[in-house]
Design a protein around this motif. Structure first.
Motif, short mmCIF file in Angstrom:
data_model
loop_
_atom_site.label_atom_id
_atom_site.label_comp_id
_atom_site.label_asym_id
_atom_site.label_seq_id
_atom_site.Cartn_x
_atom_site.Cartn_y
_atom_site.Cartn_z
N LEU A 16 -0.64 -0.15 7.69
CA LEU A 16 -0.51 0.84 6.63
C LEU A 16 0.96 1.01 6.28
N ARG A 17 1.27 0.99 4.98
CA ARG A 17 2.65 1.16 4.50
C ARG A 17 2.73 2.47 3.73
N ILE A 18 3.65 3.33 4.13
CA ILE A 18 3.78 4.66 3.57
C ILE A 18 5.18 4.84 3.01
N LEU A 19 5.27 5.42 1.81
CA LEU A 19 6.55 5.75 1.19
C LEU A 19 6.61 7.26 0.97
N ASN A 40 14.31 3.04 8.51
CA ASN A 40 13.98 2.84 7.09
C ASN A 40 14.31 4.07 6.24
N SER A 41 14.84 5.12 6.86
CA SER A 41 15.15 6.33 6.09
C SER A 41 16.47 6.17 5.35
N GLN A 42 16.52 6.76 4.15
CA GLN A 42 17.72 6.67 3.31
C GLN A 42 18.02 8.04 2.72
N ALA A 43 19.30 8.39 2.69
CA ALA A 43 19.72 9.66 2.09
C ALA A 43 20.78 9.38 1.03
N LYS A 47 11.03 -0.98 -6.27
CA LYS A 47 10.01 -1.95 -6.63
C LYS A 47 10.19 -3.28 -5.92
N GLY A 48 11.41 -3.57 -5.51
CA GLY A 48 11.70 -4.85 -4.89
C GLY A 48 11.19 -4.99 -3.48
N GLY A 49 10.85 -3.86 -2.84
CA GLY A 49 10.38 -3.91 -1.48
C GLY A 49 8.88 -4.12 -1.40
N ALA A 50 8.36 -4.01 -0.17
CA ALA A 50 6.92 -4.15 0.03
C ALA A 50 6.19 -3.02 -0.68
N SER A 51 5.08 -3.33 -1.31
CA SER A 51 4.33 -2.33 -2.06
C SER A 51 3.66 -1.36 -1.10
N PRO A 52 3.92 -0.06 -1.22
CA PRO A 52 3.29 0.90 -0.30
C PRO A 52 1.81 1.10 -0.60
N ASP A 53 1.06 1.44 0.43
CA ASP A 53 -0.36 1.79 0.26
C ASP A 53 -0.52 3.26 -0.14
N LEU A 54 0.41 4.08 0.33
CA LEU A 54 0.30 5.52 0.16
C LEU A 54 1.68 6.09 -0.10
N ILE A 55 1.79 6.95 -1.11
CA ILE A 55 3.07 7.55 -1.48
C ILE A 55 2.94 9.07 -1.45
N PHE A 56 3.94 9.72 -0.86
CA PHE A 56 4.05 11.17 -0.90
C PHE A 56 5.24 11.55 -1.76
#
Length: 216
Positions: free
Chosen positions: A13-16, A75-78, A101-110
């Motif tokens: 699972l990929r989460i953004l 993977n956190s960015q500020a 958009k250039g990274g892996a496509s997330p399955d779930l976004i908050f």
């Protein structure tokens, strides 16, 4: 009420997670992230905030390790866009979203609730929807002076232990917010209890979200 589960996939699972300010994600969906990682230990989480002063960026790093663990915290960015001025740096923010958009496509976004009364929050929500079209997007809520709480239509039930962990992490990792009279244990627990009541949660606690579009 119809229970919903994320589809089972062969890959992890990929989460953004997207937030305007350093503590927004933790306040809005920190408990849900803790539950998802508990149930999906192989999940990857990308955690991005767009406004962080030097002091708050340090707090953000500490908090991300507590919520995500060491591997995902990397993977956190500020970013350092000025707090309260997001409408005036829209182009620069849009460029940041385009890079995602250039990274892996997330399955779930908050992301933030689209009708949040804080202008920075609304801009992040708008740009999330401008950028991502084929993902499940959950919009979280932030308690504030403006009184913009609405009626969420999606709930994630949380255990008592996860709720305690969420609140403890917030209070311990963001001492700079200690002078705000709403940044307290009783505020955060009250929201969790209210949404738990609305979700008929057997544990009494939940986080609430808004879903605009969902297909299954």
């Amino acid at each position: 009420m119809i229970p919903f589960s994320l589809p089972k996939r062969n890959e992890h699972l990929r989460i953004l997670c997207l937030g305007a300010h350093c503590d927004d994600i933790e306040i809005g969906c920190g408990g849900t992230i803790l539950r998802l990682l508990e149930e999906n230990p192989g999940a990857t989480v990308q955690w991005i905030v767009f406004s962080a002063s030097t002091v708050r960026a340090v707090e953000f790093r500490l908090s991300s390790h507590c919520f995500l663990g060491d591997d995902n915290a990397r993977n956190s960015q500020a970013h350092s866009f000025p707090d309260g001025y997001f409408p005036h740096v829209w182009k620069e923010l849009k460029d940041c979203f385009e890079q995602l958009k250039g990274g892996a496509s997330p399955d779930l976004i908050f992301t933030h609730f689209r009708d949040d009364l804080h202008q920075d929050h609304r801009i992040v929500s708008e740009l999330t929807w401008n950028t991502f079209r084929n993902q499940l997007i959950l919009e979280y809520e932030i308690p504030k002076f403006d009184g913009d709480f609405g009626s969420p239509n999606f709930f994630v039930r949380l255990s008592e232990e996860i709720c305690r962990q969420k609140v403890r992490n917030l209070l311990e990792n963001y001492p700079s917010q200690g002078d705000r009279n709403w940044f307290t244990e009783d505020t955060f627990r009250a929201v969790l209890r209210l949404r738990g009541m609305e979700a008929n949660s057997p544990t009494k606690f939940a986080e609430g979200f808004y879903v605009r579009k969902m297909s299954f």
